[in-house]
Write an enzyme that holds these catalytic residues in place. Structure first.
Site, mmCIF file in Angstrom:
data_model
loop_
_atom_site.group_PDB
_atom_site.id
_atom_site.type_symbol
_atom_site.label_atom_id
_atom_site.label_comp_id
_atom_site.label_asym_id
_atom_site.label_seq_id
_atom_site.Cartn_x
_atom_site.Cartn_y
_atom_site.Cartn_z
ATOM 1 N N HIS A 68 -8.238 -4.893 35.804
ATOM 2 C CA HIS A 68 -7.871 -6.165 36.399
ATOM 3 C C HIS A 68 -8.266 -6.332 38.121
ATOM 4 O O HIS A 68 -8.061 -4.830 38.581
ATOM 5 C CB HIS A 68 -6.424 -6.125 36.313
ATOM 6 C CG HIS A 68 -6.059 -6.092 34.732
ATOM 7 N ND1 HIS A 68 -6.484 -7.081 33.802
ATOM 8 C CD2 HIS A 68 -5.014 -5.186 34.077
ATOM 9 C CE1 HIS A 68 -5.919 -6.867 32.675
ATOM 10 N NE2 HIS A 68 -5.172 -5.731 32.918
ATOM 11 N N GLU A 85 0.105 -3.636 36.202
ATOM 12 C CA GLU A 85 0.923 -3.774 34.922
ATOM 13 C C GLU A 85 1.561 -2.334 34.733
ATOM 14 O O GLU A 85 0.920 -1.266 35.048
ATOM 15 C CB GLU A 85 0.330 -4.240 33.810
ATOM 16 C CG GLU A 85 -1.001 -3.455 33.431
ATOM 17 C CD GLU A 85 -1.897 -4.230 32.305
ATOM 18 O OE1 GLU A 85 -1.821 -5.575 32.177
ATOM 19 O OE2 GLU A 85 -2.581 -3.593 31.736
ATOM 20 N N HIS A 143 -8.787 0.655 31.615
ATOM 21 C CA HIS A 143 -7.989 0.992 30.703
ATOM 22 C C HIS A 143 -8.057 0.316 29.323
ATOM 23 O O HIS A 143 -8.731 -0.842 29.472
ATOM 24 C CB HIS A 143 -6.699 0.575 31.336
ATOM 25 C CG HIS A 143 -6.397 -0.824 31.457
ATOM 26 N ND1 HIS A 143 -6.919 -1.278 32.462
ATOM 27 C CD2 HIS A 143 -6.098 -1.879 30.620
ATOM 28 C CE1 HIS A 143 -6.605 -2.823 32.648
ATOM 29 N NE2 HIS A 143 -6.076 -3.168 31.402
ATOM 30 N N ARG A 163 -13.654 -7.731 31.145
ATOM 31 C CA ARG A 163 -13.757 -6.910 29.756
ATOM 32 C C ARG A 163 -15.113 -6.167 30.052
ATOM 33 O O ARG A 163 -16.286 -6.755 30.246
ATOM 34 C CB ARG A 163 -13.864 -7.789 28.618
ATOM 35 C CG ARG A 163 -13.920 -7.053 27.148
ATOM 36 C CD ARG A 163 -14.131 -8.073 26.058
ATOM 37 N NE ARG A 163 -13.016 -9.013 26.060
ATOM 38 C CZ ARG A 163 -13.076 -10.324 26.240
ATOM 39 N NH1 ARG A 163 -14.307 -10.912 26.397
ATOM 40 N NH2 ARG A 163 -12.207 -11.030 26.062
#
Length: 290
Positions: A68, A85, A143, A163
């Site tokens: 991200h 997050e 991740h 991605r």
């Protein structure tokens, strides 16, 4: 099959729907647009959108390896915030794992080469997880959630995901999902992942025998897990709203004249204001505010 439920969202890609009460059937993003100043609290006044997004993710198969962007990159390239997050593991099959950051300092060129050779996982920090584990994923961290893991994910309100690798999987028509390698390499953190960099606390018993555990405290939000057996009170003020996600159990929640019963899997939004939130029952929940 991978199941994902957006429990609290005002994001255009998947706004939540309010169930019950005076706003039954209203989309949460519409509710925020109409009542934002009154219900979000003064900490949200400098923001141009609702600040957090909370999900349940039930990964039956391993998810793609992704990354991200931070706020600056995302705002220029995606027109929205970046995405920090935190994952709280609600359940996990034996030996289930997640990928979280790099094992060692790694150059962008080495990461790029590992992707072309299908060997990116050899560079990643693979962590075996169990119920109750907490993993914070800062922006720029490579991740992936592994197979057999069920998490509650609390994040900035953003859908910006790049991605890197999808195990060469194809859909029913034989097509691979698109990758976003250039953008991912623009934002990747090449330093090794540092566990518990945001200072998670151990559970602490309060005077009623309940427990509280700080899962995450960062500049974007704070999340605390409570295990309640009987009663608990949470004090609120004018600074921020409160999101409550029920992980297990049942009970009642009320403030003033507003009361409702809850059960496992439900999500409750409580408007900002000087009030005391009373919770009764036998349950586990995560309370999040900014």
């Amino acid at each position: 099959i991978t199941a994902e439920s957006w429990e609290l969202s005002a994001h255009a890609a998947g706004p939540s729907m309010i169930v019950g009460g005076d706003f039954d059937g209203v989309q949460f993003d519409e509710f925020v647009r109409e009542h934002g100043d009154d219900v979000l609290g003064w900490k949200s006044q400098s923001m141009d959108r609702f600040p957090i997004l909370i999900k349940f993710i039930d990964a039956k198969n391993k998810l793609s390896i992704q990354i991200h962007p931070d706020d600056d990159y995302a705002y220029v390239n995606e027109g929205e915030f970046g995405k920090n997050e935190v994952w709280y593991v609600i359940d996990a099959e034996p030996k289930a794992t997640m990928y979280c950051g790099l094992k060692r300092r790694t150059s962008v060129e080495e990461i790029k080469n590992s992707l072309s050779e299908g060997k990116i996982t050899e560079l990643l920090n693979e962590v075996e997880v169990k119920r109750g584990d907490v993993i914070f994923i800062p922006t720029g961290t490579i991740h992936a959630i592994g197979a057999g893991v069920f998490v509650c994910e609390i994040q900035q309100s953003s859908d910006s995901t790049y991605r890197l690798f999808d195990y060469d999987r194809v859909d029913k028509d034989g097509h691979k999902r698109p990758l976003h390698i250039k953008k991912a390499l623009d934002v990747v953190d090449t330093e090794p992942y540092v566990k518990n960099a945001y200072g998670y606390s151990e559970p602490v018993s309060d005077y009623e025998g309940n427990t509280a555990q700080t899962l995450c405290r960062c500049k974007y939000f704070e999340s605390v897990k409570y295990e309640i057996h009987g009663q608990m009170q949470l004090a609120m003020d004018d600074s921020t709203f409160l999101s409550v996600v029920i992980l297990s159990g049942t009970g009642k929640i009320y403030t003033g004249d507003e009361r409702m019963e809850f059960k496992s899997g439900e999500s409750i939004f409580i408007s900002a204001g000087r009030k005391v939130v009373h919770i009764e029952g036998s349950c586990e929940l995560i309370a999040t505010h900014i």
